[in-house]
Design a protein around this motif. Structure first.
Motif, PDB file in Angstrom:
ATOM      1  N   GLN A   1       0.823  -1.213   0.000  1.00 27.81           N
ATOM      2  CA  GLN A   1       0.000   0.000   0.000  1.00 27.81           C
ATOM      3  C   GLN A   1       0.854   1.260   0.000  1.00 27.81           C
ATOM      4  O   GLN A   1       0.566   2.212  -0.738  1.00 27.81           O
ATOM      5  N   GLU A   2       1.908   1.277   0.809  1.00 28.05           N
ATOM      6  CA  GLU A   2       2.785   2.453   0.874  1.00 28.05           C
ATOM      7  C   GLU A   2       3.510   2.655  -0.449  1.00 28.05           C
ATOM      8  O   GLU A   2       3.578   3.772  -0.976  1.00 28.05           O
ATOM      9  N   ALA A   3       4.046   1.582  -1.001  1.00 30.42           N
ATOM     10  CA  ALA A   3       4.768   1.678  -2.273  1.00 30.42           C
ATOM     11  C   ALA A   3       3.820   2.066  -3.410  1.00 30.42           C
ATOM     12  O   ALA A   3       4.194   2.836  -4.300  1.00 30.42           O
ATOM     13  N   PHE A   4       2.601   1.550  -3.369  1.00 28.47           N
ATOM     14  CA  PHE A   4       1.627   1.865  -4.417  1.00 28.47           C
ATOM     15  C   PHE A   4       1.300   3.349  -4.436  1.00 28.47           C
ATOM     16  O   PHE A   4       1.130   3.950  -5.505  1.00 28.47           O
ATOM     17  N   SER A   5       1.222   3.961  -3.254  1.00 32.11           N
ATOM     18  CA  SER A   5       0.937   5.394  -3.168  1.00 32.11           C
ATOM     19  C   SER A   5       2.044   6.204  -3.839  1.00 32.11           C
ATOM     20  O   SER A   5       1.772   7.174  -4.568  1.00 32.11           O
ATOM     21  N   VAL A   6       3.296   5.829  -3.612  1.00 24.61           N
ATOM     22  CA  VAL A   6       4.427   6.529  -4.221  1.00 24.61           C
ATOM     23  C   VAL A   6       4.481   6.248  -5.718  1.00 24.61           C
ATOM     24  O   VAL A   6       4.726   7.144  -6.539  1.00 24.61           O
TER      25      VAL A   6
END
Length: 237
Positions: A166-171
């Motif tokens: 989720q964190e990587a997808f946001s970036v």
């Protein structure tokens, strides 16, 4: 008449904006205004110079809107198209175009998790700069220990040292774009990164991933249709 005009002028001056007074105030504070403007300009230029150079790579895709898949499942499904229409099962093209399906798929968390996450994570979350002389991608040692292939960043719960999907997808969503030309229906995939090679690799990964995803989706839909029709045939025998 002169007295009347003078009275009206005086009233307008008292009730409205005193432009002369405003102009005089600006003249008195001109050094302050000029100084603040110069400081803002210097700060803007300095910030821009501190930012690492970024490179953009893109690819233009033309989605096929025909059922030209030559997989065995698709051919078998076509044999049952007549029965499918009687049973209320759609075997033809969806009302949604393949371009729209491709765009929604590319923008989804599921696509990122299945086709991108493990392949782009380090370059996405730990890349610091790129050396044009050596063509090497430099990592931030406070985030990722490249020598030992280990995440070392400090993270507060619920975040972990290794960035989550989720964190990587946001970036990642801020680093790539997927757009469609409404007239031609062509889809443009673009990626931005400090390394031109990484940006190009991301685009290639997305192109390969969407082809695999759409192909897999077509096979799954054909198989579901075949299973349903087989069940209906067994009931009518």
């Amino acid at each position: 008449m002169s007295e009347s005009q003078g009275t009206n002028l005086r009233i307008m001056t008292e009730d409205g904006i005193d432009l002369r007074g405003l102009f005089e105030a600006l003249l008195r504070e001109k050094l302050t205004v000029i100084g603040l403007t110069m400081i803002a300009a210097i700060l803007s230029v300095s910030y821009a110079l501190l930012l690492p150079d970024t490179y953009r790579s893109s690819a233009l895709l033309a989605a096929k809107n025909t059922q030209s898949d030559t997989s065995s499942l698709s051919r078998i499904a076509g044999q049952y198209s007549g029965l499918a229409s009687l049973a209320g099962v759609s075997m033809g093209r969806d009302s949604v175009s393949r371009s729209e399906i491709a765009i929604e798929t590319l923008k989804s968390l599921r696509f990122f998790r299945e086709y991108m996450y493990e392949h782009v994570l380090v370059e996405l979350m730990a890349a610091k700069s790129w050396s044009s002389d050596s063509a090497n991608l430099l990592m931030d040692p406070a985030i990722y220990d490249e020598a030992n292939s280990k995440w070392v960043r400090e993270a507060n719960r619920p975040m972990q040292k290794k960035p989550s999907v989720q964190e990587a997808f946001s970036v990642f969503s801020n680093a790539v774009s997927v757009t469609q030309d409404k007239q031609t229906t062509f889809v443009t995939i673009a990626a931005v990164h400090v390394s031109p090679y990484v940006a190009e690799r991301w685009v290639n990964l997305m192109v390969k991933g969407i082809n695999d995803a759409i192909r897999g989706k077509s096979v799954e839909e054909a198989q579901r249709s075949i299973d349903y029709l087989t069940e209906q045939l067994e009931r009518t025998v």
